[in-house]
Motif scaffolding. Structure first.
Motif, mmCIF file in Angstrom:
data_model
loop_
_atom_site.group_PDB
_atom_site.id
_atom_site.type_symbol
_atom_site.label_atom_id
_atom_site.label_comp_id
_atom_site.label_asym_id
_atom_site.label_seq_id
_atom_site.Cartn_x
_atom_site.Cartn_y
_atom_site.Cartn_z
ATOM 1 N N ASP A 97 8.304 4.303 12.313
ATOM 2 C CA ASP A 97 7.446 4.835 11.342
ATOM 3 C C ASP A 97 7.938 4.042 9.923
ATOM 4 N N ARG A 98 6.940 3.789 9.257
ATOM 5 C CA ARG A 98 7.272 3.114 7.880
ATOM 6 C C ARG A 98 6.581 3.946 6.811
ATOM 7 N N PRO A 99 6.958 4.003 5.639
ATOM 8 C CA PRO A 99 6.287 4.603 4.592
ATOM 9 C C PRO A 99 4.755 3.762 4.438
ATOM 10 N N CYS A 100 3.720 4.792 4.314
ATOM 11 C CA CYS A 100 2.526 4.517 3.957
ATOM 12 C C CYS A 100 2.423 3.702 2.606
ATOM 13 N N HIS B 101 -1.779 5.078 6.643
ATOM 14 C CA HIS B 101 -2.381 6.117 7.316
ATOM 15 C C HIS B 101 -3.936 5.682 7.482
ATOM 16 N N CYS C 157 0.463 6.791 0.150
ATOM 17 C CA CYS C 157 1.085 8.077 0.013
ATOM 18 C C CYS C 157 2.624 8.087 0.265
ATOM 19 N N GLU C 158 3.197 7.114 0.584
ATOM 20 C CA GLU C 158 4.374 6.887 0.894
ATOM 21 C C GLU C 158 5.087 7.789 2.037
ATOM 22 N N GLN C 159 4.384 8.354 2.788
ATOM 23 C CA GLN C 159 4.796 9.284 3.999
ATOM 24 C C GLN C 159 5.045 8.560 5.084
ATOM 25 N N PRO C 160 5.783 8.631 5.909
ATOM 26 C CA PRO C 160 6.012 8.114 6.990
ATOM 27 C C PRO C 160 4.727 7.926 8.222
ATOM 28 N N THR C 161 4.561 6.720 8.780
ATOM 29 C CA THR C 161 3.356 6.602 9.429
ATOM 30 C C THR C 161 3.523 5.485 10.471
#
Length: 92
Positions: A36-39, A57, A42-46
């Motif tokens: 998982d890496r930051p979007c 995402h 939105c910088e949330q993991p994906t």
């Protein structure tokens, strides 16, 4: 070797959907099951990846396309800071 080759996407990108449309990300290459890496938006993991391999995402990408349809149709994405510079545009 004197030919100039641009950076090509890893596979055929398909059509950019109309604003409010959905991306077709059924291909398994849109999913990184190892990391998982930051979007990019939105910088949330994906684990999701764009056609260019950027972590994003699917819903974030669709929202960005809806908000920026002209940029999207030109092949740009939110993580592109500026248009790609051509080697022959040196203004020195």
């Amino acid at each position: 070797m004197t030919g100039t080759q641009g950076k090509k996407p890893p596979w055929e990108t398909g059509l950019i959907p109309a604003p409010g449309g959905l991306l077709d990300w059924r291909d398994s290459r849109h999913f990184d099951r190892w990391q998982d890496r930051p979007c990019a938006l939105c910088e949330q993991p994906t684990p999701m990846r764009s056609h260019y391999g950027e972590p994003v995402h699917k819903a974030c990408a669709e929202d960005w396309i809806a908000a920026n349809p002209t940029e999207a149709r030109l092949g740009r994405f939110a993580s592109d800071a500026q248009p790609k510079r051509q080697r022959d545009d040196d203004h020195a």
